[in-house]
Design a protein around this motif. Sequence first.
Motif, PDB file in Angstrom:
ATOM      1  N   GLY A  73       3.084   1.801  -0.027  1.00 32.40           N
ATOM      2  CA  GLY A  73       2.512   0.596  -0.690  1.00 32.40           C
ATOM      3  C   GLY A  73       2.976  -0.754  -0.348  1.00 32.40           C
ATOM      4  O   GLY A  73       2.473  -1.677   0.126  1.00 32.40           O
ATOM      5  N   TYR A  74       4.312  -0.752  -0.069  1.00 32.34           N
ATOM      6  CA  TYR A  74       5.015  -2.103   0.412  1.00 32.34           C
ATOM      7  C   TYR A  74       4.751  -1.967   1.852  1.00 32.34           C
ATOM      8  O   TYR A  74       4.937  -3.394   2.342  1.00 32.34           O
ATOM      9  N   CYS A  75       4.550  -1.189   2.566  1.00 33.92           N
ATOM     10  CA  CYS A  75       4.467  -1.199   4.019  1.00 33.92           C
ATOM     11  C   CYS A  75       3.009  -1.899   4.014  1.00 33.92           C
ATOM     12  O   CYS A  75       2.586  -2.805   4.835  1.00 33.92           O
ATOM     13  N   LYS A  76       1.919  -1.646   3.345  1.00 38.81           N
ATOM     14  CA  LYS A  76       0.510  -1.877   3.208  1.00 38.81           C
ATOM     15  C   LYS A  76       0.712  -3.624   3.128  1.00 38.81           C
ATOM     16  O   LYS A  76       0.111  -4.196   3.624  1.00 38.81           O
ATOM     17  N   LYS A  77       1.381  -3.813   2.019  1.00 43.97           N
ATOM     18  CA  LYS A  77       1.856  -5.175   1.512  1.00 43.97           C
ATOM     19  C   LYS A  77       2.524  -5.915   2.674  1.00 43.97           C
ATOM     20  O   LYS A  77       1.981  -7.255   2.880  1.00 43.97           O
ATOM     21  N   ARG A 119     -13.674  10.410  11.532  1.00 40.19           N
ATOM     22  CA  ARG A 119     -14.796   9.355  11.145  1.00 40.19           C
ATOM     23  C   ARG A 119     -14.003   7.989  11.914  1.00 40.19           C
ATOM     24  O   ARG A 119     -14.709   7.039  12.470  1.00 40.19           O
ATOM     25  N   LEU A 120     -12.870   7.992  11.398  1.00 38.35           N
ATOM     26  CA  LEU A 120     -12.091   6.633  11.874  1.00 38.35           C
ATOM     27  C   LEU A 120     -12.038   6.190  13.433  1.00 38.35           C
ATOM     28  O   LEU A 120     -12.286   5.354  14.119  1.00 38.35           O
ATOM     29  N   ALA A 121     -11.481   7.553  14.082  1.00 36.24           N
ATOM     30  CA  ALA A 121     -11.660   7.550  15.669  1.00 36.24           C
ATOM     31  C   ALA A 121     -13.054   7.320  16.446  1.00 36.24           C
ATOM     32  O   ALA A 121     -13.164   6.427  17.214  1.00 36.24           O
ATOM     33  N   MET A 154      -3.184   1.156   8.081  1.00 36.15           N
ATOM     34  CA  MET A 154      -2.443   0.333   7.276  1.00 36.15           C
ATOM     35  C   MET A 154      -3.447  -0.358   6.217  1.00 36.15           C
ATOM     36  O   MET A 154      -2.922  -0.641   5.091  1.00 36.15           O
ATOM     37  N   SER A 155      -4.845  -0.299   6.178  1.00 35.22           N
ATOM     38  CA  SER A 155      -5.758  -0.893   5.374  1.00 35.22           C
ATOM     39  C   SER A 155      -6.363   0.108   4.587  1.00 35.22           C
ATOM     40  O   SER A 155      -7.118   0.126   3.640  1.00 35.22           O
ATOM     41  N   PHE A 156      -6.246   1.414   4.878  1.00 34.17           N
ATOM     42  CA  PHE A 156      -6.874   2.576   4.419  1.00 34.17           C
ATOM     43  C   PHE A 156      -6.473   2.947   3.067  1.00 34.17           C
ATOM     44  O   PHE A 156      -5.130   3.173   3.047  1.00 34.17           O
TER      45      PHE A 156
END
Length: 252
Positions: free
Chosen positions: A111-115, A184-186, A171-173
């Motif tokens: 979570g902190y990496c995403k932040k 699907r992402l690829a 990172m936003s997922f």
Amino acid sequence: MTKLTATSLFSGALMALALSGPTQAMDLTELTDAERVQFRAEVRAYLMENPQVIMEAVSQLQAKEAEAQAQADFTLVSDNADAIFNDGYSFVGGNPDGDITIVEFMDYRCGYCKKAFTEVEKLINGDGNIRFIVKELPILGEQSMIASRFAIATKLVAGDEGYKSVHDALMSFNGDITPTSLGRLAESFGLDADAITEKMDSAEVTEEIAQTRALAQILSISGTPTFVMQDELLRGYLPYDQMKAILEEKRG
């Protein structure tokens, strides 16, 4: 926060008490039992009257420990500079010729990496002269490992541009990371999902993760995000303003 034992607090209190009065020779080992009891009572009375002494001792100890940790981290970075800044496999973004390098050890489920992600992007894009390295360090379970394997496999199959697209998206997922969601992402980026999936369990991917984990262990990194900025280890999330201030200080 540093935890102090009763013994260390008592020792600090004894020193504080000794320094509070006239200097005189004192050998505590030569005190009789009665004198020791009396002395302890005087120490207690002094501390009850001057409780700030304990907090001053704690603050001084924490400052010394922080200084020692910073020096130890400086040595770790210096001794492992090649592995940190020039390992030959980690993604290098930002300005490859930038005057300062920032390295991030990260986990896609953190979570902190995403932040930190949007703030780090703001710092890099706004500055224009930062070399940015990503170290894949999946430590938060199976989904973290799957995500990192997928990202690294994308880099090997589709190059840095493909990796950057997938990295940013991960990172936003916020959903579950599964083979289906990754496929699907690829495909959303026009990437070869089958080739990436096939590469995920390759020896190259496994080796990159193993080497990064080994480096993290050497650097005593136990959590994400952890940053290396120039010659300094920055452990944990830092807001944009604080990172920018450190960056400006590094540049002098």
